[in-house]
Design a protein around this motif. Structure first.
Motif, short mmCIF file in Angstrom:
data_model
loop_
_atom_site.label_atom_id
_atom_site.label_comp_id
_atom_site.label_asym_id
_atom_site.label_seq_id
_atom_site.Cartn_x
_atom_site.Cartn_y
_atom_site.Cartn_z
N TYR A 93 2.74 1.10 -11.11
CA TYR A 93 3.16 0.17 -10.26
C TYR A 93 1.87 -0.82 -10.03
N VAL B 166 -1.44 1.39 -10.06
CA VAL B 166 -1.59 2.81 -10.06
C VAL B 166 -0.71 3.40 -11.46
N GLU C 158 0.83 -1.16 -0.24
CA GLU C 158 0.00 -0.01 0.02
C GLU C 158 0.88 1.20 0.03
N SER D 41 -5.78 5.03 -9.45
CA SER D 41 -5.91 3.94 -8.68
C SER D 41 -6.87 2.97 -9.42
N LEU E 186 2.15 1.65 -3.47
CA LEU E 186 1.22 2.32 -4.32
C LEU E 186 0.89 3.66 -4.19
N GLN F 251 -4.13 -4.83 -8.00
CA GLN F 251 -4.12 -3.24 -7.72
C GLN F 251 -2.99 -2.64 -8.41
N LYS G 242 1.72 6.42 -6.91
CA LYS G 242 0.73 7.58 -7.32
C LYS G 242 1.28 8.84 -7.28
#
Length: 130
Positions: free
Chosen positions: A42, A57, A29, A62, A32, A55, A36
């Motif tokens: 990523y 970015v 997280e 996102s 990420l 997940q 961002k």
């Protein structure tokens, strides 16, 4: 005896502190958020776990993709990925070429999959890549 016990407790505390620092820097997280902020691409994914969502970015937006398992001619593979933006307000500046780049990155990791874009992204894609 108490001094030896105290030294052992200090070593355990240091080991725990080092472990916590390493886990902080390896946190997906956090990585990420950094990607961002730096406006780069990523992706966080566990290819062996088909139940865990993808997940990623790209260009300060996102995305999240739900993987669906299915059969191919040889084995069970991820055959469908539904991608949606976490916050559709962040989609400003995303062009069709950017979405094709994201599809290419997903197809590199999951070659048997079909990428399905959810609303409002699917309104931008007029032609599909097969």
């Amino acid at each position: 005896m108490i001094v030896i016990l105290f030294r052992i407790l200090i070593l355990i505390a240091l080991a725990l502190l080092i472990y916590t620092i390493i886990q902080y820097f390896r946190n997906p997280e956090r990585q990420l958020r950094i990607a961002k902020a730096s406006n780069s691409f990523y992706m966080v994914d566990e290819p062996e776990n088909s139940k865990k969502n993808i997940q990623f970015v790209y260009k300060n937006c996102s995305f999240e993709g739900e993987k669906y398992l299915g059969t191919t001619e040889e084995a069970f593979e991820v055959v469908n990925i539904s991608v949606f933006a976490r916050d559709p307000a962040e989609l400003g500046g995303i062009r069709r070429d950017d979405l094709y780049f994201l599809e290419e990155q997903l197809l590199l990791r999951y070659p048997y999959s079909k990428i399905e874009w959810k609303h409002p992204i699917n309104k931008l894609i007029i032609t599909s890549i097969d």
